[in-house]
Design a protein around this motif. Structure first.
Motif, PDB file in Angstrom:
ATOM      1  N   ASP A   1      30.445  40.957  44.033  1.00 56.76           N
ATOM      2  CA  ASP A   1      29.680  41.723  43.042  1.00 56.76           C
ATOM      3  C   ASP A   1      30.110  41.297  41.637  1.00 56.76           C
ATOM      4  OD1 ASP A   1      28.288  43.594  41.537  1.00 56.76           O
ATOM      5  OD2 ASP A   1      29.477  45.298  42.206  1.00 56.76           O
ATOM      6  N   PRO A   2      29.550  40.204  41.121  1.00 53.92           N
ATOM      7  CA  PRO A   2      29.992  39.668  39.834  1.00 53.92           C
ATOM      8  C   PRO A   2      29.862  40.647  38.663  1.00 53.92           C
ATOM      9  CG  PRO A   2      28.595  38.080  40.942  1.00 53.92           C
ATOM     10  CD  PRO A   2      28.529  39.350  41.730  1.00 53.92           C
ATOM     11  N   VAL A   3      28.763  41.348  38.575  1.00 52.50           N
ATOM     12  CA  VAL A   3      28.564  42.252  37.446  1.00 52.50           C
ATOM     13  C   VAL A   3      29.435  43.498  37.583  1.00 52.50           C
ATOM     14  CG1 VAL A   3      26.841  43.664  36.237  1.00 52.50           C
ATOM     15  CG2 VAL A   3      26.257  41.357  36.989  1.00 52.50           C
ATOM     16  N   GLY A   4      29.632  43.970  38.793  1.00 56.19           N
ATOM     17  CA  GLY A   4      30.421  45.173  39.013  1.00 56.19           C
ATOM     18  C   GLY A   4      31.917  44.990  38.805  1.00 56.19           C
ATOM     19  N   HIS A   5      32.400  43.757  38.936  1.00 55.17           N
ATOM     20  CA  HIS A   5      33.842  43.505  38.829  1.00 55.17           C
ATOM     21  C   HIS A   5      34.241  42.746  37.570  1.00 55.17           C
ATOM     22  CE1 HIS A   5      35.031  45.131  42.680  1.00 55.17           C
ATOM     23  NE2 HIS A   5      33.956  44.570  43.213  1.00 55.17           N
ATOM     24  N   THR A   6      33.295  42.621  36.634  1.00 50.77           N
ATOM     25  CA  THR A   6      33.592  41.913  35.387  1.00 50.77           C
ATOM     26  C   THR A   6      33.025  42.697  34.217  1.00 50.77           C
ATOM     27  OG1 THR A   6      31.555  40.601  35.553  1.00 50.77           O
ATOM     28  CG2 THR A   6      33.559  39.630  36.491  1.00 50.77           C
TER      29      THR A   6
ATOM     30  N   THR B   1      43.275  35.272  42.547  1.00 55.06           N
ATOM     31  CA  THR B   1      42.591  34.941  43.802  1.00 55.06           C
ATOM     32  C   THR B   1      41.909  36.166  44.396  1.00 55.06           C
ATOM     33  OG1 THR B   1      44.129  33.138  44.267  1.00 55.06           O
ATOM     34  CG2 THR B   1      42.919  34.050  46.148  1.00 55.06           C
ATOM     35  N   LEU B   2      42.630  37.265  44.451  1.00 57.60           N
ATOM     36  CA  LEU B   2      42.060  38.502  45.002  1.00 57.60           C
ATOM     37  C   LEU B   2      40.906  39.016  44.139  1.00 57.60           C
ATOM     38  CD1 LEU B   2      45.377  40.270  46.076  1.00 57.60           C
ATOM     39  CD2 LEU B   2      43.728  39.067  47.547  1.00 57.60           C
ATOM     40  N   ALA B   3      41.070  38.946  42.825  1.00 57.65           N
ATOM     41  CA  ALA B   3      40.022  39.411  41.917  1.00 57.65           C
ATOM     42  C   ALA B   3      38.771  38.544  42.025  1.00 57.65           C
ATOM     43  CB  ALA B   3      40.536  39.435  40.484  1.00 57.65           C
ATOM     44  N   LEU B   4      38.941  37.229  42.140  1.00 58.80           N
ATOM     45  CA  LEU B   4      37.780  36.346  42.268  1.00 58.80           C
ATOM     46  C   LEU B   4      37.036  36.586  43.578  1.00 58.80           C
ATOM     47  CD1 LEU B   4      39.106  33.003  40.753  1.00 58.80           C
ATOM     48  CD2 LEU B   4      37.315  34.490  39.820  1.00 58.80           C
ATOM     49  N   ALA B   5      37.757  36.943  44.628  1.00 59.07           N
ATOM     50  CA  ALA B   5      37.089  37.288  45.889  1.00 59.07           C
ATOM     51  C   ALA B   5      36.188  38.497  45.692  1.00 59.07           C
ATOM     52  CB  ALA B   5      38.124  37.550  46.979  1.00 59.07           C
ATOM     53  N   GLU B   6      36.660  39.488  44.947  1.00 60.75           N
ATOM     54  CA  GLU B   6      35.835  40.663  44.650  1.00 60.75           C
ATOM     55  C   GLU B   6      34.648  40.292  43.764  1.00 60.75           C
ATOM     56  OE1 GLU B   6      38.572  43.464  42.948  1.00 60.75           O
ATOM     57  OE2 GLU B   6      39.125  44.239  44.919  1.00 60.75           O
ATOM     58  N   VAL B   7      34.886  39.424  42.791  1.00 59.24           N
ATOM     59  CA  VAL B   7      33.815  38.984  41.892  1.00 59.24           C
ATOM     60  C   VAL B   7      32.710  38.278  42.680  1.00 59.24           C
ATOM     61  CG1 VAL B   7      33.257  37.359  40.033  1.00 59.24           C
ATOM     62  CG2 VAL B   7      35.231  38.873  39.813  1.00 59.24           C
ATOM     63  N   CYS B   8      33.077  37.508  43.678  1.00 57.66           N
ATOM     64  CA  CYS B   8      32.063  36.798  44.472  1.00 57.66           C
ATOM     65  C   CYS B   8      31.199  37.761  45.288  1.00 57.66           C
ATOM     66  CB  CYS B   8      32.730  35.776  45.383  1.00 57.66           C
ATOM     67  SG  CYS B   8      33.294  34.316  44.484  1.00 57.66           S
TER      68      CYS B   8
ATOM     69  N   THR C   1      27.090  35.569  31.221  1.00 58.43           N
ATOM     70  CA  THR C   1      28.437  35.228  30.781  1.00 58.43           C
ATOM     71  C   THR C   1      29.293  36.476  30.899  1.00 58.43           C
ATOM     72  OG1 THR C   1      27.466  33.668  29.221  1.00 58.43           O
ATOM     73  CG2 THR C   1      29.793  34.149  28.963  1.00 58.43           C
ATOM     74  N   ARG C   2      30.352  36.383  31.697  1.00 55.66           N
ATOM     75  CA  ARG C   2      31.157  37.553  32.041  1.00 55.66           C
ATOM     76  C   ARG C   2      32.639  37.260  31.822  1.00 55.66           C
ATOM     77  NH1 ARG C   2      28.037  41.759  32.454  1.00 55.66           N
ATOM     78  NH2 ARG C   2      29.591  42.759  33.756  1.00 55.66           N
ATOM     79  N   LEU C   3      33.432  38.325  31.675  1.00 57.94           N
ATOM     80  CA  LEU C   3      34.880  38.218  31.580  1.00 57.94           C
ATOM     81  C   LEU C   3      35.530  38.965  32.734  1.00 57.94           C
ATOM     82  CD1 LEU C   3      35.581  38.881  27.791  1.00 57.94           C
ATOM     83  CD2 LEU C   3      35.757  36.710  29.007  1.00 57.94           C
ATOM     84  N   LEU C   4      36.487  38.329  33.337  1.00 54.00           N
ATOM     85  CA  LEU C   4      37.345  38.959  34.331  1.00 54.00           C
ATOM     86  C   LEU C   4      38.671  39.204  33.624  1.00 54.00           C
ATOM     87  CD1 LEU C   4      38.105  39.875  37.180  1.00 54.00           C
ATOM     88  CD2 LEU C   4      38.635  37.478  37.703  1.00 54.00           C
ATOM     89  N   ILE C   5      39.024  40.472  33.476  1.00 48.43           N
ATOM     90  CA  ILE C   5      40.211  40.835  32.710  1.00 48.43           C
ATOM     91  C   ILE C   5      41.259  41.404  33.654  1.00 48.43           C
ATOM     92  CG2 ILE C   5      41.097  42.264  30.831  1.00 48.43           C
ATOM     93  CD1 ILE C   5      38.160  42.314  29.761  1.00 48.43           C
ATOM     94  N   LEU C   6      42.385  40.702  33.753  1.00 43.42           N
ATOM     95  CA  LEU C   6      43.518  41.149  34.555  1.00 43.42           C
ATOM     96  C   LEU C   6      44.689  41.411  33.616  1.00 43.42           C
ATOM     97  CD1 LEU C   6      43.184  38.531  37.434  1.00 43.42           C
ATOM     98  CD2 LEU C   6      42.250  40.848  37.362  1.00 43.42           C
ATOM     99  N   ASP C   7      45.823  41.827  34.157  1.00 45.50           N
ATOM    100  CA  ASP C   7      46.974  42.167  33.308  1.00 45.50           C
ATOM    101  C   ASP C   7      47.380  41.031  32.378  1.00 45.50           C
ATOM    102  OD1 ASP C   7      47.226  44.765  34.189  1.00 45.50           O
ATOM    103  OD2 ASP C   7      48.677  44.257  35.752  1.00 45.50           O
ATOM    104  N   ARG C   8      47.547  39.828  32.916  1.00 49.54           N
ATOM    105  CA  ARG C   8      48.008  38.710  32.097  1.00 49.54           C
ATOM    106  C   ARG C   8      47.068  37.515  32.131  1.00 49.54           C
ATOM    107  NH1 ARG C   8      53.451  38.739  35.069  1.00 49.54           N
ATOM    108  NH2 ARG C   8      52.831  36.598  35.326  1.00 49.54           N
TER     109      ARG C   8
ATOM    110  N   GLN D   1      23.191  31.419  44.103  1.00 50.93           N
ATOM    111  CA  GLN D   1      24.039  32.486  43.586  1.00 50.93           C
ATOM    112  C   GLN D   1      25.436  31.894  43.429  1.00 50.93           C
ATOM    113  OE1 GLN D   1      23.089  35.555  46.573  1.00 50.93           O
ATOM    114  NE2 GLN D   1      22.274  36.717  44.840  1.00 50.93           N
ATOM    115  N   ILE D   2      25.795  31.656  42.170  1.00 51.60           N
ATOM    116  CA  ILE D   2      27.039  30.949  41.869  1.00 51.60           C
ATOM    117  C   ILE D   2      27.816  31.692  40.790  1.00 51.60           C
ATOM    118  CG2 ILE D   2      28.023  28.805  40.920  1.00 51.60           C
ATOM    119  CD1 ILE D   2      25.537  27.366  42.014  1.00 51.60           C
ATOM    120  N   VAL D   3      29.124  31.765  40.976  1.00 52.80           N
ATOM    121  CA  VAL D   3      30.047  32.198  39.928  1.00 52.80           C
ATOM    122  C   VAL D   3      30.850  30.959  39.553  1.00 52.80           C
ATOM    123  CG1 VAL D   3      32.044  33.617  39.355  1.00 52.80           C
ATOM    124  CG2 VAL D   3      30.192  34.585  40.734  1.00 52.80           C
TER     125      VAL D   3
END
Length: 83
Positions: A36-41, A27-34, A51-58, A72-74
């Protein structure tokens, strides 16, 4: 400008099934992605900025970024959890 987050019901069910700690981190990571999508993925394959990847610990999330003057949609395409 903040991007709008879209997720379909099937992917939402996966999101809802995550353990609390993984769900909160996502949830917190997706808020950041919204913001700046390119900067956080990371790029998925060739860096087309779409097409982007959001990579977290698990958690690994595949995203589709639409950045046009009209919208502007993610969009969350897939969530994978390694628990």
């Amino acid at each position: 400008m903040t991007f709008q987050l879209k997720i379909d019901s099937v992917v939402q069910a996966v999101y809802d099934s995550l353990p609390d700690d993984a769900s909160l981190a996502l949830t917190l990571a997706l808020a950041e992605v919204c913001e700046d999508p390119v900067g956080h993925t990371d790029p998925y394959g060739i860096d087309d900025g779409v097409t982007r990847l959001l990579i977290l610990d698990r958690v690994l999330v595949m995203l589709l970024v639409t950045d046009t003057p009209a919208m502007q949609i993610v969009r969350v395409l897939q969530i994978a959890y390694d628990g």
